[in-house]
Design an enzyme around this catalytic site. Sequence first.
Site, mmCIF file in Angstrom:
data_model
loop_
_atom_site.group_PDB
_atom_site.id
_atom_site.type_symbol
_atom_site.label_atom_id
_atom_site.label_comp_id
_atom_site.label_asym_id
_atom_site.label_seq_id
_atom_site.Cartn_x
_atom_site.Cartn_y
_atom_site.Cartn_z
ATOM 1 N N LYS A 188 0.804 -1.241 0.000
ATOM 2 C CA LYS A 188 0.000 0.000 0.000
ATOM 3 C C LYS A 188 0.828 1.278 0.000
ATOM 4 C CE LYS A 188 -2.514 -2.619 -0.702
ATOM 5 N NZ LYS A 188 -2.927 -2.631 -2.125
ATOM 6 N N SER A 189 2.099 1.140 -0.341
ATOM 7 C CA SER A 189 2.965 2.318 -0.359
ATOM 8 C C SER A 189 3.185 2.879 -1.756
ATOM 9 C CB SER A 189 4.329 1.966 0.249
ATOM 10 O OG SER A 189 4.166 1.589 1.586
ATOM 11 N N THR A 234 3.269 0.405 -4.699
ATOM 12 C CA THR A 234 3.838 -0.683 -5.500
ATOM 13 C C THR A 234 3.328 -0.656 -6.939
ATOM 14 O OG1 THR A 234 3.485 -1.948 -3.458
ATOM 15 C CG2 THR A 234 4.352 -3.154 -5.362
ATOM 16 N N THR A 235 2.017 -0.543 -7.077
ATOM 17 C CA THR A 235 1.393 -0.584 -8.399
ATOM 18 C C THR A 235 1.933 0.543 -9.278
ATOM 19 O OG1 THR A 235 -0.583 -1.351 -7.236
ATOM 20 C CG2 THR A 235 -0.866 -0.695 -9.540
ATOM 21 N N HIS A 251 8.004 -7.320 -1.039
ATOM 22 C CA HIS A 251 7.678 -6.592 0.185
ATOM 23 C C HIS A 251 8.621 -6.996 1.317
ATOM 24 C CE1 HIS A 251 4.107 -5.064 -1.693
ATOM 25 N NE2 HIS A 251 3.446 -6.183 -1.665
ATOM 26 N N SER A 288 -5.077 2.817 3.686
ATOM 27 C CA SER A 288 -5.101 2.069 2.429
ATOM 28 C C SER A 288 -5.095 0.569 2.703
ATOM 29 C CB SER A 288 -3.895 2.474 1.583
ATOM 30 O OG SER A 288 -3.947 1.875 0.319
ATOM 31 N N TYR A 312 6.365 8.395 -1.794
ATOM 32 C CA TYR A 312 5.116 8.500 -2.553
ATOM 33 C C TYR A 312 4.707 9.966 -2.681
ATOM 34 C CZ TYR A 312 0.152 7.505 -3.676
ATOM 35 O OH TYR A 312 -1.087 7.445 -4.262
ATOM 36 N N GLY A 323 -5.657 7.065 -4.473
ATOM 37 C CA GLY A 323 -4.359 7.544 -4.932
ATOM 38 C C GLY A 323 -4.048 8.963 -4.499
HETATM 39 P P1 A3P Z 1 -5.089 4.446 -1.655
HETATM 40 O O1 A3P Z 1 -5.702 3.233 -1.024
HETATM 41 O O2 A3P Z 1 -4.685 5.473 -0.646
HETATM 42 O O3 A3P Z 1 -5.903 5.029 -2.735
HETATM 43 P P2 A3P Z 1 0.106 -0.601 -3.577
HETATM 44 O O4 A3P Z 1 0.205 -0.413 -5.041
HETATM 45 O O5 A3P Z 1 1.434 -0.581 -2.879
HETATM 46 O O6 A3P Z 1 -0.737 -1.762 -3.218
HETATM 47 O O7 A3P Z 1 -0.614 0.693 -3.016
HETATM 48 C C1 A3P Z 1 -1.939 0.991 -3.345
HETATM 49 C C2 A3P Z 1 -2.147 2.472 -3.165
HETATM 50 O O8 A3P Z 1 -1.528 3.193 -4.238
HETATM 51 C C3 A3P Z 1 -3.612 2.830 -3.174
HETATM 52 O O9 A3P Z 1 -3.716 3.976 -2.335
HETATM 53 C C4 A3P Z 1 -3.810 3.159 -4.637
HETATM 54 O O10 A3P Z 1 -4.934 3.943 -4.906
HETATM 55 C C5 A3P Z 1 -2.525 3.898 -4.953
HETATM 56 N N1 A3P Z 1 -2.177 3.889 -6.382
HETATM 57 C C6 A3P Z 1 -2.334 2.878 -7.262
HETATM 58 N N2 A3P Z 1 -1.892 3.246 -8.471
HETATM 59 C C7 A3P Z 1 -1.449 4.503 -8.362
HETATM 60 C C8 A3P Z 1 -0.880 5.435 -9.307
HETATM 61 N N3 A3P Z 1 -0.699 5.118 -10.582
HETATM 62 N N4 A3P Z 1 -0.527 6.659 -8.845
HETATM 63 C C9 A3P Z 1 -0.709 6.986 -7.553
HETATM 64 N N5 A3P Z 1 -1.248 6.161 -6.630
HETATM 65 C C10 A3P Z 1 -1.605 4.914 -7.025
#
Ligand code: A3P
Length: 372
Positions: free
Chosen positions: A81-82, A84-85, A170, A205, A265, A340
């Site tokens: 949730k930091s 990654t995606t 992770h 998140s 982030y 996000g």
């Molecule tokens: P929120 O739940 O605060 O919206 P991870 O990818 O580490 O699992 O983290 C998921 C978090 O990153 C979620 O945060 C998600 O919405 C956000 N996120 C996913 N894609 C993103 C992007 N392209 N740019 C910014 N934030 C993104």
Amino acid sequence: DGEAYRKIDAEISGMLPNLPKEKGWASEDLVQYQGFWIHPTFALKAAVQLQHHFNLFQTTGSSTSAASGSLPMYFLATLPKSGTTWLRALMFATLNRSLYDAASPHHPLLTTGPHDCFPFLEMDNMLGNHDHSRPVTSLDHDHHDDRDGGDAMIDNYVPPTSTTQLFATHLPYSLFPKSVTTSSSTYGVSKFVYVCRNPKDVFISLWKFGSKVKAVNTGLAPFSLEEAFELFCRGVCPYGPYWDHVLGFWKASLEMPEQVLFLKYEDLRKEPSANVKRLAEFLGQPFSKEEESKGVVQQIIKLCSFENLSSLEINKTSRTQQYFVKANIVVENSDFFRKGQVGDWKNFFTDDMTKRMDQIIDERFSGSGLTF
Ligand code: A3P
């Protein structure tokens, strides 16, 4: 070979009953291994393999070819949730920009979930999960509903680059053996890109994501906000304690800036272009003057933006993370896109929660040079 892996399984079965156990956020439970709360099956197995059996791990961990054992390993390391995606997409687009034009209507990220662009260390490394005799050619989305755990899926990753092995993980820095983290490795210099996000947003998140995934996969009731907060403050969260995970990579980045890049982030949100340039430089592929003047950096940022990725059909309606599909864990691509935003925690935290978290942040990070 199977023998070595049976030994690892036996080792894990032996230690499992003795490891401290707590309720999980997205899974039934978590166990504490060398100070960190991890998933009792795949993450524990990966950690043990990594620590004691690195050679095996290395030769089976590649999604490219059997000969890639000599290639340096690049890791995207995060606490869940930091970001990654986001960083998966940014690293993939940046490292492969000579193969795939970021502005092209045929860019793989337009039809591939970011989690399918390169493997997840904890779940894509087990012996027997890979068939290296088959070349990695193209992605095949027909597999997204295939729950039989077939080997084909892993082989469908897009090859990250021809010169590195790219993994997301992770696992905390302290669980990586010296053979991976030091430059004397026979595999070349390993590099870590670490993404840190402020703990309050990570907490919210994670609570949101965990609640959904836990209900779907275990049928167990999700944590209340209060219960989740207690656990988080005690350090019990996937790959937590949060502070130990972050500090491990933070210190490594200060000691070895060539090998560990520490990104935030929030900085990426505020100054995407400066940070994507840092990323490219760190990965050994700095943007040329020509690329900059052509707007390549901006194209990559736009391609990987929350707005763009979350609006794509593949990320709205599919479940394609091959490692989860293979493990029969149900996570929709859309679960990785919520808001996000920076500061969504303010919509959930009471004054008492804010005070308590600030106090913990103070205690844990004072003197480290890290602020949130
Ligand atoms: P929120 O739940 O605060 O919206 P991870 O990818 O580490 O699992 O983290 C998921 C978090 O990153 C979620 O945060 C998600 O919405 C956000 N996120 C996913 N894609 C993103 C992007 N392209 N740019 C910014 N934030 C993104």
